[in-house]
Design a protein around this motif. Sequence first.
Motif, PDB file in Angstrom:
ATOM      1  N   ALA A  43       0.829  -1.212   0.000  1.00 42.94           N
ATOM      2  CA  ALA A  43       0.000   0.000   0.000  1.00 42.94           C
ATOM      3  C   ALA A  43       0.858   1.254   0.000  1.00 42.94           C
ATOM      4  O   ALA A  43       0.548   2.240  -0.696  1.00 42.94           O
ATOM      5  N   LEU A  44       1.950   1.258   0.752  1.00 39.82           N
ATOM      6  CA  LEU A  44       2.829   2.428   0.800  1.00 39.82           C
ATOM      7  C   LEU A  44       3.487   2.693  -0.541  1.00 39.82           C
ATOM      8  O   LEU A  44       3.642   3.846  -0.964  1.00 39.82           O
ATOM      9  N   VAL A  45       3.882   1.624  -1.240  1.00 33.29           N
ATOM     10  CA  VAL A  45       4.497   1.804  -2.553  1.00 33.29           C
ATOM     11  C   VAL A  45       3.489   2.371  -3.547  1.00 33.29           C
ATOM     12  O   VAL A  45       3.780   3.337  -4.264  1.00 33.29           O
ATOM     13  N   VAL A  46       2.294   1.804  -3.605  1.00 40.56           N
ATOM     14  CA  VAL A  46       1.280   2.281  -4.552  1.00 40.56           C
ATOM     15  C   VAL A  46       0.900   3.726  -4.243  1.00 40.56           C
ATOM     16  O   VAL A  46       0.792   4.568  -5.141  1.00 40.56           O
ATOM     17  N   LEU A  47       0.705   4.030  -2.963  1.00 36.33           N
ATOM     18  CA  LEU A  47       0.366   5.393  -2.559  1.00 36.33           C
ATOM     19  C   LEU A  47       1.444   6.378  -2.976  1.00 36.33           C
ATOM     20  O   LEU A  47       1.149   7.472  -3.477  1.00 36.33           O
ATOM     21  N   SER A  48       2.694   5.993  -2.791  1.00 33.29           N
ATOM     22  CA  SER A  48       3.802   6.931  -2.982  1.00 33.29           C
ATOM     23  C   SER A  48       4.178   7.135  -4.436  1.00 33.29           C
ATOM     24  O   SER A  48       4.539   8.249  -4.831  1.00 33.29           O
ATOM     25  N   VAL A  49       4.116   6.071  -5.251  1.00 36.75           N
ATOM     26  CA  VAL A  49       4.641   6.165  -6.613  1.00 36.75           C
ATOM     27  C   VAL A  49       3.876   7.191  -7.444  1.00 36.75           C
ATOM     28  O   VAL A  49       4.482   8.077  -8.072  1.00 36.75           O
ATOM     29  N   LEU A  50       2.566   7.103  -7.466  1.00 37.55           N
ATOM     30  CA  LEU A  50       1.819   8.058  -8.284  1.00 37.55           C
ATOM     31  C   LEU A  50       1.902   9.464  -7.695  1.00 37.55           C
ATOM     32  O   LEU A  50       2.000  10.447  -8.438  1.00 37.55           O
ATOM     33  N   ALA A  51       1.883   9.568  -6.368  1.00 35.77           N
ATOM     34  CA  ALA A  51       2.039  10.890  -5.748  1.00 35.77           C
ATOM     35  C   ALA A  51       3.379  11.502  -6.126  1.00 35.77           C
ATOM     36  O   ALA A  51       3.478  12.712  -6.360  1.00 35.77           O
ATOM     37  N   TYR A  52       4.399  10.686  -6.209  1.00 35.13           N
ATOM     38  CA  TYR A  52       5.728  11.172  -6.613  1.00 35.13           C
ATOM     39  C   TYR A  52       5.708  11.701  -8.037  1.00 35.13           C
ATOM     40  O   TYR A  52       6.219  12.795  -8.318  1.00 35.13           O
ATOM     41  N   TRP A  53       5.126  10.951  -8.946  1.00 38.15           N
ATOM     42  CA  TRP A  53       5.081  11.388 -10.342  1.00 38.15           C
ATOM     43  C   TRP A  53       4.238  12.657 -10.494  1.00 38.15           C
ATOM     44  O   TRP A  53       4.659  13.613 -11.147  1.00 38.15           O
ATOM     45  N   VAL A  54       3.063  12.680  -9.901  1.00 32.67           N
ATOM     46  CA  VAL A  54       2.202  13.864  -9.989  1.00 32.67           C
ATOM     47  C   VAL A  54       2.861  15.056  -9.303  1.00 32.67           C
ATOM     48  O   VAL A  54       2.718  16.204  -9.726  1.00 32.67           O
ATOM     49  N   GLY A  55       3.626  14.767  -8.247  1.00 34.65           N
ATOM     50  CA  GLY A  55       4.274  15.835  -7.493  1.00 34.65           C
ATOM     51  C   GLY A  55       5.247  16.656  -8.294  1.00 34.65           C
ATOM     52  O   GLY A  55       5.562  17.799  -7.918  1.00 34.65           O
ATOM     53  N   HIS A  56       5.731  16.148  -9.413  1.00 32.71           N
ATOM     54  CA  HIS A  56       6.616  16.945 -10.268  1.00 32.71           C
ATOM     55  C   HIS A  56       5.839  18.037 -10.999  1.00 32.71           C
ATOM     56  O   HIS A  56       6.444  18.989 -11.518  1.00 32.71           O
ATOM     57  N   LEU A  57       4.532  17.900 -11.029  1.00 33.29           N
ATOM     58  CA  LEU A  57       3.679  18.947 -11.601  1.00 33.29           C
ATOM     59  C   LEU A  57       3.042  19.788 -10.504  1.00 33.29           C
ATOM     60  O   LEU A  57       2.983  21.012 -10.607  1.00 33.29           O
ATOM     61  N   ALA A  58       2.537  19.129  -9.475  1.00 30.39           N
ATOM     62  CA  ALA A  58       1.903  19.847  -8.368  1.00 30.39           C
ATOM     63  C   ALA A  58       2.003  18.978  -7.126  1.00 30.39           C
ATOM     64  O   ALA A  58       1.287  17.980  -6.999  1.00 30.39           O
ATOM     65  N   TRP A  59       2.897  19.348  -6.226  1.00 23.02           N
ATOM     66  CA  TRP A  59       3.077  18.596  -4.990  1.00 23.02           C
ATOM     67  C   TRP A  59       2.165  19.180  -3.919  1.00 23.02           C
ATOM     68  O   TRP A  59       1.981  20.384  -3.821  1.00 23.02           O
ATOM     69  N   GLY A  60       1.588  18.305  -3.130  1.00 24.87           N
ATOM     70  CA  GLY A  60       0.689  18.766  -2.084  1.00 24.87           C
ATOM     71  C   GLY A  60      -0.615  18.011  -2.152  1.00 24.87           C
ATOM     72  O   GLY A  60      -0.638  16.779  -2.327  1.00 24.87           O
ATOM     73  N   ALA A  61      -1.717  18.732  -2.049  1.00 25.31           N
ATOM     74  CA  ALA A  61      -3.038  18.091  -1.986  1.00 25.31           C
ATOM     75  C   ALA A  61      -3.333  17.287  -3.240  1.00 25.31           C
ATOM     76  O   ALA A  61      -3.908  16.193  -3.171  1.00 25.31           O
ATOM     77  N   ILE A  62      -2.932  17.806  -4.408  1.00 23.09           N
ATOM     78  CA  ILE A  62      -3.224  17.103  -5.666  1.00 23.09           C
ATOM     79  C   ILE A  62      -2.447  15.794  -5.730  1.00 23.09           C
ATOM     80  O   ILE A  62      -2.997  14.745  -6.101  1.00 23.09           O
ATOM     81  N   ALA A  63      -1.179  15.843  -5.375  1.00 28.54           N
ATOM     82  CA  ALA A  63      -0.365  14.623  -5.389  1.00 28.54           C
ATOM     83  C   ALA A  63      -0.885  13.612  -4.380  1.00 28.54           C
ATOM     84  O   ALA A  63      -0.952  12.406  -4.659  1.00 28.54           O
ATOM     85  N   LEU A  64      -1.248  14.096  -3.198  1.00 30.02           N
ATOM     86  CA  LEU A  64      -1.791  13.205  -2.175  1.00 30.02           C
ATOM     87  C   LEU A  64      -3.074  12.530  -2.661  1.00 30.02           C
ATOM     88  O   LEU A  64      -3.244  11.315  -2.536  1.00 30.02           O
ATOM     89  N   ALA A  65      -3.967  13.314  -3.235  1.00 29.79           N
ATOM     90  CA  ALA A  65      -5.227  12.761  -3.741  1.00 29.79           C
ATOM     91  C   ALA A  65      -4.973  11.749  -4.846  1.00 29.79           C
ATOM     92  O   ALA A  65      -5.650  10.712  -4.926  1.00 29.79           O
ATOM     93  N   SER A  66      -3.985  12.012  -5.694  1.00 31.51           N
ATOM     94  CA  SER A  66      -3.646  11.081  -6.776  1.00 31.51           C
ATOM     95  C   SER A  66      -3.156   9.758  -6.212  1.00 31.51           C
ATOM     96  O   SER A  66      -3.538   8.681  -6.693  1.00 31.51           O
ATOM     97  N   GLY A  67      -2.295   9.818  -5.176  1.00 28.36           N
ATOM     98  CA  GLY A  67      -1.795   8.596  -4.569  1.00 28.36           C
ATOM     99  C   GLY A  67      -2.893   7.788  -3.907  1.00 28.36           C
ATOM    100  O   GLY A  67      -2.955   6.557  -4.045  1.00 28.36           O
ATOM    101  N   VAL A  68      -3.774   8.477  -3.201  1.00 30.08           N
ATOM    102  CA  VAL A  68      -4.892   7.784  -2.539  1.00 30.08           C
ATOM    103  C   VAL A  68      -5.816   7.158  -3.576  1.00 30.08           C
ATOM    104  O   VAL A  68      -6.264   6.011  -3.424  1.00 30.08           O
TER     105      VAL A  68
END
Length: 807
Positions: A43-68
Amino acid sequence: MEYALVARWLVLYAALFALGLPLAARLLPDARGRGAGLAIPIALVVLSVLAYWVGHLAWGAIALASGVLALLVASALAGLDLGALREREIRLAVDVDRDAVTDAALVFVVGFLLVVAIRSFDPAVYPVGGEKFLDFGLLKTLRRSPVLPPEDFWFANEPVKYYYGGHLTATLLGWLAATPPKFAYNLALAGFYAALLSAAFELAGAVGADRLPSLSGLSPRRARRLAGACAVLFVGVASNLATAGRFALLALPEPLRRSAAELVAAQSQYTVDRILAGADSFSYWSASRIIPGTINEFPLFAWLNGDLHAHMIGTPTLLLAAAVGYAYYRTPESALRRRRALLFAVLPPIAAWQAVQNTWSFPSVLALGWLAAVFAPAAPATLLPAALAGRLDTDADVAADASTPARLRAEVRRVGAATLAAAVAALVAAVLASPFLLGAATGAGGRSIEFLGPAMRSGFGGLLIVHGAFVVGFAAYLLARVRVERAWALVLAVGWAAYIGHRIGFAALALSVPILVLAWVGLRASRSLGYEAVLVVAGAGLVTLVELVYVKEQAGPGRMNTVFKTYMQVWVFWGTAMGVALPGLVLGAFDRGESAGGDADPDPDSRLRHAADLPWRRAGAVGLAVLLVLSTSVYGVIAVGAHFQSAPAGGATLDATQFVETQHPGYDRAIAWIDDLEGQPTIVEAPGTGYYPGGTDGRERVMYSWHANPASSLTGVPTVAGWQHEVGYRGRAAYRERVRDVDAIYTGNATVRAELLRKYEVEYVWVGPSERARYGSVSFSGAAFEAVHRSGDVTIYAVDRDALSEP
């Protein structure tokens, strides 16, 4: 004590556990336990990987929501019967073992609460004795950053050049639990330890459920629990032999005691007096400094010390990769699509994330896939295109010609096919990790791979103290499980290897190399070994490798950092394997060649040689197991017990920064003022180095002390030049240029000062005891500077760059 926060994080982990269970069941659908203990690492890997990729565009709430969202979707796809959904019926598509879920949850909760208790008595992110300033600073700068990679809080206006993935995960968890970093630091630390224990329990339990019932009357469920519990002991509680060895030496007669102490001191970092000092001189720290010029950490030490460091955070992911290897290992050759999916679609994202989380174990993740392909019953050549597979698959040829040359040729081709398959997986992983590998991982630190000379290698005594418990345990297990027709020849060969190793300065020839060879040969020539031996090979390979090469870099002299970052991986592999090997050794000694069902064991290698051997074999196996458990547990009993003898001022807490108020009064209000600033304004403070060209730095001790950049480290607000660690990330010239510029800001004339303040876009100047110790009396006056905060001995000036003197 913040009990409500602890409960909140347990609820968060329970949610992650529930969402990860379907994914774990898909990974190990036929294994006993269905992979339940791997649910949180997945679960931690899946949550983190997409949040990491999205975070290069917008880190924060958007990246967190993407990971969840990614975790929710992945869990639903894995767990729900999609065909039934089309019929508007909700039905699970995976089988979850409820007993296994309970076991895994219990292991996680116990591990989590243990570290919570430990940290509540020592919660502070002290700069002494570790790199907590680095770890906490990463959490804070990730909180402040609008995009990834975050700005380097020790090198303003430049991105971080460090593997920060684990700190990214901790930041996501902190956001989900609405917890500020000063509490999230210790709660995330506890969660990573608990995830490591649950992963070790699960992997060892799954392998043990396959291997142990054939040696005894144990049911697969009991075998799973026995192997898992033993793995938890050796991964999370056990230590090396240093502490037990010291007490054993004290029991010797006086002349022999000193001679033995001198022998140990000659091959370790201990002194004779320290060895003979007894229990009164015990320190949890010294057990991690055995082999000269190296750091020899193990998990219990690391979590007692309390760094939130990458080599610790990455351990659950490392065991998740080992579980993927195990899933491949037990997949039949006919299931080609599943084998290819595991090696080319599942392993690469895990490896890619490990590159971001702990780059040192990125190769190890890929090596686990390679080892699984080499040793699995399925021919690795079948993974490749048909034309190439036909040239490399020689299993049929060996069946027709079982001569030694034919077997050797087949082994070389098998290794070659596995290497090609692993290379494909590595390429996919490198592409997935490219934002990190081409960005934050690249620096000017001047790293290179160098060969070790004999003078830099470990001595036999040092290796035996650090790895002796595992080596002895594995040697006994492997010899008991693999038929050795000429045992005397093997003993002579190891003795000869030890002699040669001593002569050429390569002590590993007598320790890790024989274990590696015996496990390799046993896996390929016998059915009496399973995936536990693959983990033995992985650990032995790493121990041997760091005796041959090292990464030359600025992070410590010689091979210190290479051994430091590698030995934790060795411990995790070997501790998990010991969960199967030690029960297997004991149960095998009581086995009369019958399976759990009472039928004759079809594997002749698992039978005892002679019925007359049973009494001494049983006594020897039980005695060795007890000795290994006791000798590796002494450290934990003393170290953890000593840890709870004194609570912090004000009582137990998980507040990582409370020590500032109690130990550095005056600083706390100034740091809080900086911490309340929005965004990432640049501050300037005295650099974290004692190097001062043309001047004298009056700070008593700079590196690893309070005097090194407390403002930036505890707030994440970037400073122009921070700890000297930046030499390893940026190169010596770039760091020293910044140090000279900071010195000029504090001591130069108005024109030079103005030019440099503009160059680095400095908004605030910090003047405290450290700055006065380095520069003497310091003042910032004029229209461009305004004292916006004063507390204790600290003054903070705001800089109006428009009002600075023109050059």
